[in-house]
Design a protein around this motif. Sequence first.
Motif, PDB file in Angstrom:
ATOM      1  N   LEU A 196       0.828  -1.205   0.000  1.00  0.00           N
ATOM      2  CA  LEU A 196       0.000   0.000   0.000  1.00  0.00           C
ATOM      3  C   LEU A 196       0.867   1.261   0.000  1.00  0.00           C
ATOM      4  CD1 LEU A 196      -2.787  -0.959   2.606  1.00  0.00           C
ATOM      5  CD2 LEU A 196      -2.885  -1.117   0.107  1.00  0.00           C
ATOM      6  N   LEU A 197       1.948   1.227   0.754  1.00  0.00           N
ATOM      7  CA  LEU A 197       2.871   2.363   0.799  1.00  0.00           C
ATOM      8  C   LEU A 197       3.467   2.650  -0.573  1.00  0.00           C
ATOM      9  CD1 LEU A 197       4.781   1.719   4.138  1.00  0.00           C
ATOM     10  CD2 LEU A 197       3.658   3.869   3.528  1.00  0.00           C
ATOM     11  N   ILE A 198       3.860   1.604  -1.267  1.00  0.00           N
ATOM     12  CA  ILE A 198       4.456   1.776  -2.595  1.00  0.00           C
ATOM     13  C   ILE A 198       3.424   2.357  -3.561  1.00  0.00           C
ATOM     14  CG2 ILE A 198       5.383   0.527  -4.587  1.00  0.00           C
ATOM     15  CD1 ILE A 198       6.740  -1.368  -2.591  1.00  0.00           C
ATOM     16  N   GLU A 199       2.222   1.835  -3.516  1.00  0.00           N
ATOM     17  CA  GLU A 199       1.155   2.374  -4.372  1.00  0.00           C
ATOM     18  C   GLU A 199       0.891   3.839  -4.057  1.00  0.00           C
ATOM     19  OE1 GLU A 199      -3.681   1.829  -5.040  1.00  0.00           O
ATOM     20  OE2 GLU A 199      -2.552   0.312  -3.920  1.00  0.00           O
ATOM     21  N   PHE A 200       0.798   4.146  -2.775  1.00  0.00           N
ATOM     22  CA  PHE A 200       0.546   5.525  -2.343  1.00  0.00           C
ATOM     23  C   PHE A 200       1.668   6.448  -2.798  1.00  0.00           C
ATOM     24  CE2 PHE A 200       1.194   8.821   0.932  1.00  0.00           C
ATOM     25  CZ  PHE A 200      -0.031   9.476   0.866  1.00  0.00           C
ATOM     26  N   PHE A 201       2.912   6.010  -2.617  1.00  0.00           N
ATOM     27  CA  PHE A 201       4.061   6.831  -2.982  1.00  0.00           C
ATOM     28  C   PHE A 201       4.094   7.094  -4.490  1.00  0.00           C
ATOM     29  CE2 PHE A 201       8.626   7.182  -4.117  1.00  0.00           C
ATOM     30  CZ  PHE A 201       8.907   8.360  -3.432  1.00  0.00           C
ATOM     31  N   ASN A 202       3.903   6.060  -5.283  1.00  0.00           N
ATOM     32  CA  ASN A 202       3.953   6.212  -6.742  1.00  0.00           C
ATOM     33  C   ASN A 202       2.827   7.109  -7.246  1.00  0.00           C
ATOM     34  OD1 ASN A 202       6.204   4.569  -6.934  1.00  0.00           O
ATOM     35  ND2 ASN A 202       5.029   2.708  -7.311  1.00  0.00           N
ATOM     36  N   ASN A 203       1.633   6.937  -6.704  1.00  0.00           N
ATOM     37  CA  ASN A 203       0.506   7.762  -7.139  1.00  0.00           C
ATOM     38  C   ASN A 203       0.673   9.216  -6.722  1.00  0.00           C
ATOM     39  OD1 ASN A 203      -0.681   5.532  -8.288  1.00  0.00           O
ATOM     40  ND2 ASN A 203      -2.123   5.171  -6.618  1.00  0.00           N
ATOM     41  N   THR A 204       1.213   9.426  -5.516  1.00  0.00           N
ATOM     42  CA  THR A 204       1.440  10.798  -5.057  1.00  0.00           C
ATOM     43  C   THR A 204       2.529  11.465  -5.879  1.00  0.00           C
ATOM     44  OG1 THR A 204       0.828  10.127  -2.806  1.00  0.00           O
ATOM     45  CG2 THR A 204       1.949  12.233  -3.042  1.00  0.00           C
ATOM     46  N   LEU A 205       3.573  10.720  -6.207  1.00  0.00           N
ATOM     47  CA  LEU A 205       4.658  11.255  -7.025  1.00  0.00           C
ATOM     48  C   LEU A 205       4.136  11.666  -8.397  1.00  0.00           C
ATOM     49  CD1 LEU A 205       7.687  11.805  -7.367  1.00  0.00           C
ATOM     50  CD2 LEU A 205       7.956   9.425  -8.080  1.00  0.00           C
ATOM     51  N   GLU A 206       3.303  10.832  -8.983  1.00  0.00           N
ATOM     52  CA  GLU A 206       2.768  11.110 -10.319  1.00  0.00           C
ATOM     53  C   GLU A 206       1.839  12.318 -10.307  1.00  0.00           C
ATOM     54  OE1 GLU A 206       0.006   8.958 -13.767  1.00  0.00           O
ATOM     55  OE2 GLU A 206       0.662   7.831 -12.010  1.00  0.00           O
ATOM     56  N   LYS A 207       1.028  12.432  -9.274  1.00  0.00           N
ATOM     57  CA  LYS A 207       0.009  13.484  -9.255  1.00  0.00           C
ATOM     58  C   LYS A 207       0.497  14.790  -8.641  1.00  0.00           C
ATOM     59  CE  LYS A 207      -4.672  14.514  -7.683  1.00  0.00           C
ATOM     60  NZ  LYS A 207      -5.895  14.031  -7.019  1.00  0.00           N
ATOM     61  N   MET A 208       1.359  14.708  -7.614  1.00  0.00           N
ATOM     62  CA  MET A 208       1.684  15.898  -6.832  1.00  0.00           C
ATOM     63  C   MET A 208       3.137  16.336  -6.912  1.00  0.00           C
ATOM     64  SD  MET A 208      -0.616  14.946  -3.462  1.00  0.00           S
ATOM     65  CE  MET A 208      -0.474  16.569  -2.742  1.00  0.00           C
ATOM     66  N   GLY A 209       4.010  15.487  -7.457  1.00  0.00           N
ATOM     67  CA  GLY A 209       5.400  15.877  -7.605  1.00  0.00           C
ATOM     68  C   GLY A 209       6.306  15.380  -6.489  1.00  0.00           C
ATOM     69  N   GLU A 210       7.600  15.632  -6.652  1.00  0.00           N
ATOM     70  CA  GLU A 210       8.613  15.049  -5.782  1.00  0.00           C
ATOM     71  C   GLU A 210       8.513  15.513  -4.338  1.00  0.00           C
ATOM     72  OE1 GLU A 210      12.487  15.633  -7.390  1.00  0.00           O
ATOM     73  OE2 GLU A 210      12.078  14.510  -9.239  1.00  0.00           O
ATOM     74  N   LYS A 211       8.368  16.823  -4.129  1.00  0.00           N
ATOM     75  CA  LYS A 211       8.370  17.358  -2.767  1.00  0.00           C
ATOM     76  C   LYS A 211       7.227  16.771  -1.949  1.00  0.00           C
ATOM     77  CE  LYS A 211       8.231  21.678  -0.163  1.00  0.00           C
ATOM     78  NZ  LYS A 211       8.163  23.169  -0.250  1.00  0.00           N
ATOM     79  N   HIS A 212       6.037  16.748  -2.529  1.00  0.00           N
ATOM     80  CA  HIS A 212       4.883  16.231  -1.796  1.00  0.00           C
ATOM     81  C   HIS A 212       5.008  14.726  -1.565  1.00  0.00           C
ATOM     82  CE1 HIS A 212       2.347  19.775  -1.525  1.00  0.00           C
ATOM     83  NE2 HIS A 212       2.691  20.086  -2.748  1.00  0.00           N
ATOM     84  N   ALA A 213       5.532  14.014  -2.551  1.00  0.00           N
ATOM     85  CA  ALA A 213       5.614  12.553  -2.420  1.00  0.00           C
ATOM     86  C   ALA A 213       6.526  12.149  -1.270  1.00  0.00           C
ATOM     87  CB  ALA A 213       6.100  11.931  -3.727  1.00  0.00           C
ATOM     88  N   THR A 214       7.682  12.790  -1.157  1.00  0.00           N
ATOM     89  CA  THR A 214       8.612  12.429  -0.086  1.00  0.00           C
ATOM     90  C   THR A 214       8.046  12.804   1.281  1.00  0.00           C
ATOM     91  OG1 THR A 214       9.788  14.535  -0.407  1.00  0.00           O
ATOM     92  CG2 THR A 214      10.656  12.615  -1.553  1.00  0.00           C
ATOM     93  N   GLY A 215       7.391  13.953   1.358  1.00  0.00           N
ATOM     94  CA  GLY A 215       6.815  14.370   2.646  1.00  0.00           C
ATOM     95  C   GLY A 215       5.634  13.514   3.054  1.00  0.00           C
ATOM     96  N   ARG A 216       4.782  13.176   2.086  1.00  0.00           N
ATOM     97  CA  ARG A 216       3.576  12.433   2.411  1.00  0.00           C
ATOM     98  C   ARG A 216       3.874  11.007   2.860  1.00  0.00           C
ATOM     99  NH1 ARG A 216      -1.258  13.897   0.222  1.00  0.00           N
ATOM    100  NH2 ARG A 216      -2.093  12.228   1.540  1.00  0.00           N
ATOM    101  N   ILE A 217       4.848  10.340   2.251  1.00  0.00           N
ATOM    102  CA  ILE A 217       5.108   8.962   2.666  1.00  0.00           C
ATOM    103  C   ILE A 217       5.732   8.932   4.066  1.00  0.00           C
ATOM    104  CG2 ILE A 217       7.421   8.727   1.652  1.00  0.00           C
ATOM    105  CD1 ILE A 217       6.516   5.830   0.899  1.00  0.00           C
ATOM    106  N   LYS A 218       6.541   9.932   4.382  1.00  0.00           N
ATOM    107  CA  LYS A 218       7.095  10.009   5.736  1.00  0.00           C
ATOM    108  C   LYS A 218       5.987  10.272   6.745  1.00  0.00           C
ATOM    109  CE  LYS A 218      11.543  11.756   4.065  1.00  0.00           C
ATOM    110  NZ  LYS A 218      12.456  12.916   4.009  1.00  0.00           N
ATOM    111  N   GLN A 219       5.041  11.124   6.363  1.00  0.00           N
ATOM    112  CA  GLN A 219       3.897  11.414   7.232  1.00  0.00           C
ATOM    113  C   GLN A 219       3.103  10.142   7.507  1.00  0.00           C
ATOM    114  OE1 GLN A 219       0.555  13.362   5.302  1.00  0.00           O
ATOM    115  NE2 GLN A 219       0.280  14.716   7.059  1.00  0.00           N
ATOM    116  N   TRP A 220       2.841   9.358   6.453  1.00  0.00           N
ATOM    117  CA  TRP A 220       2.044   8.151   6.652  1.00  0.00           C
ATOM    118  C   TRP A 220       2.807   7.116   7.474  1.00  0.00           C
ATOM    119  CZ3 TRP A 220      -0.332   4.374   2.502  1.00  0.00           C
ATOM    120  CH2 TRP A 220      -1.380   3.664   3.104  1.00  0.00           C
TER     121      TRP A 220
END
Length: 319
Positions: free
Chosen positions: A256-280
């Motif tokens: 689930l983490l990998i799916e979340f990270f890849n989808n966030t990276l695709e939709k929101m970009g690098e900065k948000h993807a790295t921050g969001r996965i650490k948050q989760w």
Amino acid sequence: MRIFLAPMDGLTDDIMRQILTRVGGIDVCVTEFVRITNTLLPKKVFYRASPELLNGGKTLAGVPVRMQLLGSDPVCLAENAALAASLGAPAIDLNFGCPAKTVNKSNGGAVLLTDPENLFNIVKAVKAGLQDGTPLTAKMRLGYEDKSLALACASAIEEAGADELIVHARTKTEGYRPPAYWDWIARIREVVNLPVVANGEVWSVEDYLRCKEQSQCSDVMIGRGLISNPNLAKQCKLLVDGELFTPLVWPEVVALLIEFFNNTLEKMGEKHATGRIKQWLRYLSREFPEAEAFFLTVRQDKTPQLISDKLSIYQANLI
């Protein structure tokens, strides 16, 4: 016996909603709030807040997603609510609970609980604007600085025509500090006849059962508890029905983490993807000790490629 996924700004976006509703047990979702000021927003704003509008207002798992609006101008809220409904939002929810200082300073969120008459005017205007019969719900806290107006606010929301009320069992000043005062929701239920949903401080099945008992509500909204344990809603329902459930194991969570990270990276970009996965990961560490250990390995990583590589290697080693 419905379980709602709570709207949490910067946390329960459409990417998270898709994942959590697929895990199961969630009956209703609510978007992060769309801020309404003094203009009619373009359609793209609503599609961005709820891409599910392109899927009949539901997640891919078939769970309806209500559109939440935040503001204080009755006319503008009504106009924007009507537009959101015309785009296919299955229901409109009004935010009278956000405790953020920036929001409250702009006369939005929980600060509106200081004036029940204003709440009445807002709900009445929005209800009148929803001429297609789209349901109107509202989410409130027990008050701003204290609980003295809790019953008056709930009554005003009902009298103005809301179809359902969600109550976060704390005031703005109490924030997210435990405990949640579920017994106050029971007091609200004594003075209103519309359906009431209990919310606040549900982290486990035991919390869920105590919340239902003390609030006298059959429906419960869960926020951070579902982020920490994606299987919590399904677990609550199966155990209440006396059925066995299969808990999520850590390798499933990593997927689930990998799916979340890849989808966030695709939709929101690098900065948000790295921050969001650490948050989760920090939330997941409450339920899964492995999440804390993995968080420490990526805590200093600032590029998504580093995190992606570590996730891939980590997942491969779990197989």
